[in-house]
Design an enzyme around this catalytic site. Structure first.
Site, PDB file in Angstrom:
ATOM      1  N   LYS A 182     140.751 -75.056  38.364  1.00 44.81           N
ATOM      2  CA  LYS A 182     141.125 -75.384  39.749  1.00 44.81           C
ATOM      3  C   LYS A 182     139.919 -75.052  40.645  1.00 44.81           C
ATOM      4  CE  LYS A 182     142.606 -73.699  43.863  1.00 44.81           C
ATOM      5  NZ  LYS A 182     141.931 -74.739  44.538  1.00 44.81           N
ATOM      6  N   GLY A 235     135.642 -65.700  44.035  1.00 44.71           N
ATOM      7  CA  GLY A 235     136.041 -65.989  45.412  1.00 44.71           C
ATOM      8  C   GLY A 235     136.096 -64.717  46.226  1.00 44.71           C
ATOM      9  N   SER A 236     136.952 -64.711  47.215  1.00 43.53           N
ATOM     10  CA  SER A 236     136.998 -63.587  48.158  1.00 43.53           C
ATOM     11  C   SER A 236     137.740 -62.388  47.560  1.00 43.53           C
ATOM     12  CB  SER A 236     137.688 -64.036  49.442  1.00 43.53           C
ATOM     13  OG  SER A 236     138.994 -64.454  49.140  1.00 43.53           O
ATOM     14  N   VAL A 239     141.815 -62.626  47.923  1.00 44.15           N
ATOM     15  CA  VAL A 239     142.497 -63.477  46.935  1.00 44.15           C
ATOM     16  C   VAL A 239     142.362 -62.851  45.543  1.00 44.15           C
ATOM     17  CG1 VAL A 239     142.498 -65.744  45.827  1.00 44.15           C
ATOM     18  CG2 VAL A 239     142.213 -65.589  48.293  1.00 44.15           C
ATOM     19  N   GLY A 240     141.190 -62.317  45.259  1.00 48.73           N
ATOM     20  CA  GLY A 240     140.974 -61.679  43.943  1.00 48.73           C
ATOM     21  C   GLY A 240     141.949 -60.541  43.700  1.00 48.73           C
ATOM     22  N   GLU A 257     134.989 -62.124  40.233  1.00 52.96           N
ATOM     23  CA  GLU A 257     133.683 -61.988  40.896  1.00 52.96           C
ATOM     24  C   GLU A 257     133.899 -62.270  42.379  1.00 52.96           C
ATOM     25  OE1 GLU A 257     130.997 -60.749  40.049  1.00 52.96           O
ATOM     26  OE2 GLU A 257     131.364 -60.585  37.909  1.00 52.96           O
ATOM     27  N   CYS A 291     127.167 -65.346  47.463  1.00 51.96           N
ATOM     28  CA  CYS A 291     127.712 -63.994  47.284  1.00 51.96           C
ATOM     29  C   CYS A 291     126.579 -62.984  47.152  1.00 51.96           C
ATOM     30  CB  CYS A 291     128.611 -63.947  46.063  1.00 51.96           C
ATOM     31  SG  CYS A 291     127.780 -64.534  44.595  1.00 51.96           S
ATOM     32  N   GLU A 392     131.623 -58.451  54.738  1.00 56.85           N
ATOM     33  CA  GLU A 392     130.923 -59.679  54.357  1.00 56.85           C
ATOM     34  C   GLU A 392     131.140 -60.748  55.431  1.00 56.85           C
ATOM     35  OE1 GLU A 392     132.502 -62.158  51.135  1.00 56.85           O
ATOM     36  OE2 GLU A 392     130.489 -62.222  50.295  1.00 56.85           O
TER      37      GLU A 392
END
Ligand code: NAP
Length: 492
Positions: A182, A235-236, A239-240, A257, A291, A392
């Site tokens: 996805k 991703g962020s 969400v991780g 990551e 990142c 970030e």
């Protein structure tokens, strides 16, 4: 944005069980060029849980056959797909600039990297090294073999639309797993083109499956499907963290990551012009949307003033614009929402008392009115307690901090929750080694920008930037395989 409201060039479908298919929802959403919001790059499927279930079922069905194929033959599909990607190189690079906004040379570098990754892991088909370990017992041979996990879910971000999907799917496939990927809704075409190349290379039906759609909808359905054995996410942090909770409740293997707040330390022995080039490359290229981008420069006080003068002068000359135009060095923010995040952080930094040295505004007029362009921005006098020093931004915003000496520079550099990448500019061998030993980061560079990693080396961070095993390079297969230990007595 509603697709019907814009002139459409192409509709991109899901790929399930070896077929290009519409979503069962019959809905699509538009993929917009962030440098020219009048341009729709394509329409992609707004998939629902039913599409995810179909993809996972197809992957589950295909997995035993794929795993029983000798690994070097699995690798051959990656070699063939790499050749196909190479034959489409110019088209893929241009499309990436149009969908994500990075400059054309940056897109070319990324497509080349995806090709290299396919070749590297194609070669892993003939390696996949395990251990042979001496036994304590006579006549017994002990060794390990690698077994694939089964079906793995890959969830990827928009900032490296091709490289990140490539560095997840290639090791997953060569190890004998089947895949449901996805990609990010803002830039799904990089992954689409990789899947298309694998399809054109003749990969068996169901081995790779591609489903686009909203993160929550598709992501949750993926993690809930019983066939899924592992989730690799980039991703962020937010969400991780959610994904981690859901996935580990089901005892899934998880690899995350996530974000960074990467520092470059500049020591007083540095060549100032060289240090400026390192900082500009790390902080502003790819619009700071890496990142591994440098968002903090920690500078020894003796060189702070002259370095800042040179840095600001050079930053003011950077050319911002549509990445397809020759000579452009910095493209747009990826969408309106990321642009707003950049502008909000600029305001926060000012309110917290940081000193705006250059930039700080959305660019306006002419072509800038068509896209999400922000000036490369530098803040001086950044203190560790400020939000700009801790959070970030993911845009072209660099904060400068003064350190009295090396020890203070290290302490400032490590004083964040992240630990992805870090670099130092210095020729002082002792300091460089102390930096390598003491810096809290997964990827450490010396006299190089924080960003700019290579595909054949392990990738990943420490602290809250990462969780789980490393990606890329020789360690990547560890996540996608399970070791089995064999004791074999060859006499009775
Ligand atoms: P993001 O918003 O976390 O999205 C990443 C992926 O997760 C997208 O495919 C997204 O889908 C999906 N997603 C969103 N909500 C989900 C949910 N509830 N369940 C499952 N999946 C979900 O991150 P992003 O904005 O794309 O990327 C920027 C971030 O990625 C930055 O923090 C950056 O530092 C990080 N990043 C880290 C690395 C690394 O290797 N450490 C590399 C690149 C980027 P939608 O797109 O449909 O929302």
């Amino acid at each position: 944005m509603d697709v019907e409201s814009k002139a459409m060039s192409e509709v991109f479908q899901n790929y399930i069980a070896g077929q290009w298919v519409e979503s069962k929802t019959k809905k699509t959403f538009a993929n917009i060029n962030p440098a020219n919001i009048d341009e729709v790059v394509g329409a992609v499927q707004a998939s629902g849980p039913e599409d995810v279930i179909a993809a996972c079922n197809a992957a589950q069905k295909a997995q035993p056959g794929w795993a029983s194929l000798p690994a070097p033959r699995r690798g051959e599909y990656l070699f063939k797909a790499a050749e196909i990607l190479e034959s489409r190189f110019a088209q893929l690079a241009e499309e990436m600039t149009r969908e994500e906004g990075k400059t054309l040379p940056e897109s070319k570098g990324e497509v080349k990297r995806a090709i290299n990754i396919f070749r590297y892991f194609g070669g892993e088909g003939a390696r996949q090294f395990s251990y042979k370990i001496p036994s304590e017992r006579e006549g017994v041979i002990c060794y390990t073999i690698r077994k694939p996990l089964g079906v793995v879910a890959l969830i990827t971000p928009w900032n490296f639309p091709s490289a990140i999907p490539a560095w997840k799917m290639a090791p997953a496939l060569v190890a004998g797993n089947t895949v449901v990927i996805k990609p990010a809704s803002l830039a799904p075409l990089g992954a689409y083109r990789l899947v298309e190349a694998l399809h054109d290379a003749g990969i068996p039906a169901g081995v790779i499956n591609f489903v686009t759609g909203g993160g929550g909808t598709v992501g949750n359905a993926l993690v809930d499907h019983p066939a899924i054995k592992a989730v690799s996410f980039t991703g962020s942090c937010g969400v991780g963290a959610d994904l981690y909770e859901k996935a580990t409740r089901r005892r899934l293997r998880v690899q995350l990551e996530m974000g960074g707040k990467n520092p470059t330390i500049v020591l007083k022995d540095s060549d100032l012009d060289y240090a400026v080039s390192v900082l500009i490359n790390g902080a502003f290229f790819s619009t700071g949307q890496k990142c591994t981008a440098c968002s903090r420069a920690v500078i020894e006080k003796d060189i702070y003033e002259p370095l800042v003068e040179k840095l600001v002068a050079k930053t003011r000359k950077l050319k911002v614009g549509n990445g397809l135009e020759p000579g452009i060095e910095i493209g747009p923010a990826v969408d309106a929402s990321q642009l707003q995040v950049d502008l909000d952080y600029i305001e926060v930094a000012k309110q917290d008392g940081a000193q705006l040295l250059c930039g700080g505004n959305r660019l306006k007029g002419g072509i800038y009115d068509k896209g999400y362009f922000v000036e490369p921005t530098i803040f001086g006098g950044v203190k560790p307690g400020m939000r700009i020093a801790q959070e970030e931004v993911f845009g072209p915003v660099l904060g400068l901090m003064v350190a009295n000496d090396f020890e203070e520079a290290m302490s400032l550099a490590n004083n964040v929750k992240f630990g992805l990448a870090a670099s130092i500019v210095s020729n002082d061998l002792k300091r460089v080694h102390q930096f390598i030993e003491g810096i809290e980061a997964g990827m450490i560079s010396v006299n190089l920008p924080t960003a700019g990693v290579e595909y054949q080396l392990p990738f990943g961070g420490t602290k809250e930037s990462s969780f789980g095993m490393r990606e890329q390079g020789p360690l990547a297969l560890d996540f996608y395989t399970e070791a089995r230990t064999i004791y074999l007595k060859y006499t009775q």
